[in-house]
Design a protein around this motif. Structure first.
Motif, PDB file in Angstrom:
ATOM      1  N   ALA A   1      -4.323  -3.934   8.844  1.00 23.58           N
ATOM      2  CA  ALA A   1      -3.735  -3.001   9.800  1.00 23.58           C
ATOM      3  C   ALA A   1      -2.612  -2.209   9.138  1.00 23.58           C
ATOM      4  O   ALA A   1      -1.952  -2.672   8.198  1.00 23.58           O
ATOM      5  CB  ALA A   1      -3.201  -3.754  11.010  1.00 23.58           C
ATOM      6  N   ARG A   2      -2.385  -1.008   9.655  1.00 23.45           N
ATOM      7  CA  ARG A   2      -1.324  -0.135   9.172  1.00 23.45           C
ATOM      8  C   ARG A   2      -0.254   0.008  10.251  1.00 23.45           C
ATOM      9  O   ARG A   2      -0.550  -0.170  11.440  1.00 23.45           O
ATOM     10  CB  ARG A   2      -1.900   1.243   8.840  1.00 23.45           C
ATOM     11  N   PRO A   3       0.963   0.334   9.867  1.00 27.05           N
ATOM     12  CA  PRO A   3       1.999   0.524  10.891  1.00 27.05           C
ATOM     13  C   PRO A   3       1.590   1.516  11.971  1.00 27.05           C
ATOM     14  O   PRO A   3       1.964   1.353  13.140  1.00 27.05           O
ATOM     15  CB  PRO A   3       3.197   1.023  10.076  1.00 27.05           C
ATOM     16  N   SER A   4       0.807   2.515  11.619  1.00 24.74           N
ATOM     17  CA  SER A   4       0.360   3.497  12.609  1.00 24.74           C
ATOM     18  C   SER A   4      -0.606   2.907  13.626  1.00 24.74           C
ATOM     19  O   SER A   4      -0.877   3.525  14.668  1.00 24.74           O
ATOM     20  CB  SER A   4      -0.290   4.695  11.916  1.00 24.74           C
TER      21      SER A   4
ATOM     22  N   ILE B   1       1.956  -6.778  10.084  1.00 24.20           N
ATOM     23  CA  ILE B   1       1.314  -5.581   9.543  1.00 24.20           C
ATOM     24  C   ILE B   1       1.964  -5.181   8.221  1.00 24.20           C
ATOM     25  O   ILE B   1       1.283  -4.903   7.223  1.00 24.20           O
ATOM     26  CB  ILE B   1       1.393  -4.425  10.554  1.00 24.20           C
ATOM     27  N   GLN B   2       3.283  -5.161   8.200  1.00 23.01           N
ATOM     28  CA  GLN B   2       4.001  -4.723   7.004  1.00 23.01           C
ATOM     29  C   GLN B   2       3.778  -5.648   5.817  1.00 23.01           C
ATOM     30  O   GLN B   2       3.823  -5.217   4.661  1.00 23.01           O
ATOM     31  CB  GLN B   2       5.489  -4.605   7.321  1.00 23.01           C
ATOM     32  N   LYS B   3       3.515  -6.916   6.088  1.00 23.49           N
ATOM     33  CA  LYS B   3       3.224  -7.868   5.016  1.00 23.49           C
ATOM     34  C   LYS B   3       1.781  -7.791   4.533  1.00 23.49           C
ATOM     35  O   LYS B   3       1.416  -8.438   3.543  1.00 23.49           O
ATOM     36  CB  LYS B   3       3.498  -9.296   5.497  1.00 23.49           C
ATOM     37  N   GLY B   4       0.942  -7.039   5.242  1.00 22.49           N
ATOM     38  CA  GLY B   4      -0.478  -7.004   4.918  1.00 22.49           C
ATOM     39  C   GLY B   4      -1.226  -8.208   5.432  1.00 22.49           C
ATOM     40  O   GLY B   4      -2.304  -8.533   4.943  1.00 22.49           O
ATOM     41  N   HIS B   5      -0.674  -8.861   6.460  1.00 26.73           N
ATOM     42  CA  HIS B   5      -1.250 -10.099   6.982  1.00 26.73           C
ATOM     43  C   HIS B   5      -1.942  -9.912   8.333  1.00 26.73           C
ATOM     44  O   HIS B   5      -2.330 -10.900   8.961  1.00 26.73           O
ATOM     45  CB  HIS B   5      -0.162 -11.161   7.115  1.00 26.73           C
TER      46      HIS B   5
END
Length: 296
Positions: free
Chosen positions: A161-164, A201-205
């Motif tokens: 997931a992306r921040p957007s 999301i920011q961690k790529g998890h």
């Protein structure tokens, strides 16, 4: 130093004459011993190992989390994280009631207890006398793991997931929480839960696939990550897509992403959730233990 243990300092004894040794709050000097204890079962102790790798120390945290240690002849034989949650490590039916009795005397309130079933339930046998009535006691949750690529082809559309994506993803996360726990995580306001989802999301998890209309088809989180194991959490399939045989492919894709971070992928599931257990088995997960969770 957390206010709920006013008479104890990290590294100082808080109870002597213990049936199995001395109970005290761990300090930075205990980090190596605690890491060795937790690493003896890296899948069951992913939560604590992740904390140690992130914090770098067994000392109390700024937010008030502390780790209780049980020593026998100077050797650390069991431990228990005590923060918002209670998470035992290396605790058996002899040690658990003594830790539970100590926690009961502190008067601290917790949002959950989770970990190996023997440890959680023995600790709860004493803590329950002073604790509020739990929302749910889940005494039988198979702990599963997979340490190789799944034979099931991974769903090609699952991505990080992306921040957007946050505003589209948050309703699915909320729905999953409500289904699993029984109440809304945003009932008292969405700020903290929103930040939790964004942090993953920011961690790529955070993993997700959306359909063409922008609705979540499937999502899951790599909720707890250590260098030894990843514990998958928050698995959710949109009800509109259930019963179509999609879950196994998505879980295979989750395993693929998790194994980029650690060699073992794990999760725990309620024993009565037959469809989920069947999916995990088809993907290649094997039971390696039993967890229990007590929710407040």
């Amino acid at each position: 130093m957390a206010p709920w243990l006013p008479s104890a300092k990290a590294g100082s004894e808080i109870r002597s004459g213990h049936q199995t040794g001395t109970l005290r709050i761990l300090s930075a000097a205990d980090t190596a011993a605690l890491t060795e204890l937790a690493a003896a079962d890296a899948v069951a102790n992913t939560f604590l190992l992740s904390h140690l790798e992130t914090a770098g120390t067994a000392a109390p945290t700024a937010s008030g989390g502390q780790i209780l240690g049980v020593f026998d002849g100077g050797e650390l034989v069991a431990a228990c994280w005590a923060g918002v949650n209670v998470v035992p490590t290396g605790v058996n039916a002899d040690v658990g009631p003594e830790i539970g009795a100590y926690l009961a005397r502190t008067g601290r309130r917790f949002s959950s207890l989770f970990g190996p079933a023997e440890a959680v339930l023995s600790l709860w046998s004493e803590l329950r006398h002073t604790s509020p009535r739990p929302f749910d006691v889940r005494a039988d949750q198979p702990l599963l793991e997979i340490s190789a690529a799944s034979d099931v082809p991974p769903a090609p559309g699952l991505r990080k997931a992306r921040p957007s994506d946050l505003d589209r993803l948050l309703p699915a996360c909320t729905a999953m929480f409500e289904e699993e726990v029984g109440y809304s995580p945003v009932a008292g306001g969405s700020r903290h839960y929103r930040q939790r989802v964004l942090s993953l999301i920011q961690k790529g998890h955070s993993l997700v696939e959306f359909d063409p209309s922008g609705d979540v088809i499937f999502k899951a989180e790599l909720g707890t990550v250590s260098s030894s194991a990843v514990q998958v959490q928050g698995v959710w399939m949109n009800p509109a897509y259930r019963g179509q045989g999609l879950s196994a492919g998505y879980m295979s894709a989750v395993v693929r992403y998790a194994q980029e971070l650690a060699p073992v992928t794990s999760l725990y599931v309620n024993h009565y959730n037959a469809p989920a257990r069947a999916t995990y088995e088809s993907v290649g997960f094997k039971q390696v233990g039993t967890f229990a969770t007590i929710l407040f």
